[in-house]
Write a protein that holds these residues in place. Structure first.
Motif, PDB file in Angstrom:
ATOM      1  N   THR A  25      50.144 -31.068 -14.133  1.00 57.16           N
ATOM      2  CA  THR A  25      50.542 -30.881 -15.526  1.00 57.16           C
ATOM      3  C   THR A  25      52.037 -30.606 -15.640  1.00 57.16           C
ATOM      4  O   THR A  25      52.705 -31.148 -16.529  1.00 57.16           O
ATOM      5  CB  THR A  25      49.727 -29.746 -16.180  1.00 57.16           C
ATOM      6  N   TYR A 107      49.191 -30.536 -24.435  1.00 56.94           N
ATOM      7  CA  TYR A 107      48.057 -29.605 -24.564  1.00 56.94           C
ATOM      8  C   TYR A 107      46.761 -30.245 -24.074  1.00 56.94           C
ATOM      9  O   TYR A 107      45.896 -29.568 -23.522  1.00 56.94           O
ATOM     10  CB  TYR A 107      47.897 -29.150 -26.017  1.00 56.94           C
ATOM     11  N   ALA A 108      46.644 -31.543 -24.304  1.00 54.12           N
ATOM     12  CA  ALA A 108      45.426 -32.257 -23.917  1.00 54.12           C
ATOM     13  C   ALA A 108      45.326 -32.458 -22.406  1.00 54.12           C
ATOM     14  O   ALA A 108      44.224 -32.453 -21.844  1.00 54.12           O
ATOM     15  CB  ALA A 108      45.355 -33.610 -24.622  1.00 54.12           C
ATOM     16  N   LYS A 109      46.466 -32.630 -21.752  1.00 52.60           N
ATOM     17  CA  LYS A 109      46.478 -32.942 -20.318  1.00 52.60           C
ATOM     18  C   LYS A 109      45.629 -31.984 -19.483  1.00 52.60           C
ATOM     19  O   LYS A 109      44.746 -32.431 -18.738  1.00 52.60           O
ATOM     20  CB  LYS A 109      47.930 -32.969 -19.821  1.00 52.60           C
ATOM     21  N   PRO A 110      45.853 -30.660 -19.553  1.00 50.99           N
ATOM     22  CA  PRO A 110      45.017 -29.788 -18.717  1.00 50.99           C
ATOM     23  C   PRO A 110      43.537 -29.819 -19.088  1.00 50.99           C
ATOM     24  O   PRO A 110      42.672 -29.683 -18.220  1.00 50.99           O
ATOM     25  CB  PRO A 110      45.602 -28.391 -18.917  1.00 50.99           C
ATOM     26  N   LEU A 111      43.233 -30.041 -20.361  1.00 50.34           N
ATOM     27  CA  LEU A 111      41.826 -30.127 -20.785  1.00 50.34           C
ATOM     28  C   LEU A 111      41.169 -31.394 -20.242  1.00 50.34           C
ATOM     29  O   LEU A 111      40.028 -31.364 -19.778  1.00 50.34           O
ATOM     30  CB  LEU A 111      41.729 -30.079 -22.310  1.00 50.34           C
ATOM     31  N   VAL A 112      41.898 -32.493 -20.312  1.00 47.92           N
ATOM     32  CA  VAL A 112      41.390 -33.761 -19.783  1.00 47.92           C
ATOM     33  C   VAL A 112      41.142 -33.631 -18.279  1.00 47.92           C
ATOM     34  O   VAL A 112      40.078 -33.993 -17.773  1.00 47.92           O
ATOM     35  CB  VAL A 112      42.370 -34.920 -20.089  1.00 47.92           C
ATOM     36  N   ALA A 114      40.765 -30.922 -16.441  1.00 41.88           N
ATOM     37  CA  ALA A 114      39.689 -29.971 -16.130  1.00 41.88           C
ATOM     38  C   ALA A 114      38.325 -30.630 -16.322  1.00 41.88           C
ATOM     39  O   ALA A 114      37.401 -30.412 -15.529  1.00 41.88           O
ATOM     40  CB  ALA A 114      39.815 -28.724 -17.003  1.00 41.88           C
ATOM     41  N   SER A 115      38.201 -31.455 -17.351  1.00 41.06           N
ATOM     42  CA  SER A 115      36.939 -32.170 -17.580  1.00 41.06           C
ATOM     43  C   SER A 115      36.671 -33.170 -16.464  1.00 41.06           C
ATOM     44  O   SER A 115      35.536 -33.300 -15.990  1.00 41.06           O
ATOM     45  CB  SER A 115      36.987 -32.896 -18.929  1.00 41.06           C
TER      46      SER A 115
END
Length: 138
Positions: A25, A107-112, A114-115
């Motif tokens: 990230t 903001y989306a990068k770590p969520l993507v 992690a998924s």
């Protein structure tokens, strides 16, 4: 497999995953803030993070109790898994950028990622670092 071994393996994967996610990230945000497009920045960040992840997970998390080293077959399977997950993640980040802008991809990068890590664990365990397969030459 004993549940204790699975818990230990999961804990190590989680620890290395958090470190890998932070590295990936940080590189992604740095590159995109310098003007690199979303998809190439994601590929570069994931490539650097994946290199560290392959080494740590192969040598520690999914290491064979018999001391087998990482082999070319495992690396080829890792590369295939990495390509598939990178394609999915890059597509999602590109859509986020098109819909809401670059900053939202940060903001989306770590969520993507992690998924995708859930799929990654399964892929690493049962596809990349599998043991006792004839195709590995063991």
């Amino acid at each position: 497999m004993h549940s204790r071994h699975w818990i230990t393996q999961s804990g190590r994967y989680l620890l290395f995953g958090v470190l890998q996610l932070a590295l990936d990230t940080a590189i992604y945000i740095a590159l995109t803030s310098l003007g690199v497009m979303v998809v190439p920045a994601n590929v570069i960040g994931r490539l650097i993070g994946a290199s560290a992840g392959f080494m740590f997970n192969g040598r520690i998390t999914f290491a064979s109790p018999h001391g087998h080293q990482i082999n070319r077959g495992a690396f080829a399977r890792y590369a295939l898994l990495w390509l598939m997950l990178t394609l999915v993640g890059s597509t999602i980040l590109r859509v986020v950028e098109q819909q809401t802008g670059l900053i939202d991809t940060w903001y989306a990068k770590p969520l993507v990622e992690a998924s995708l890590a859930v799929l990654g664990f399964t892929g690493l365990k049962f596809f990349v670092f599998r043991r006792h397969r004839l195709s590995d030459g063991r």
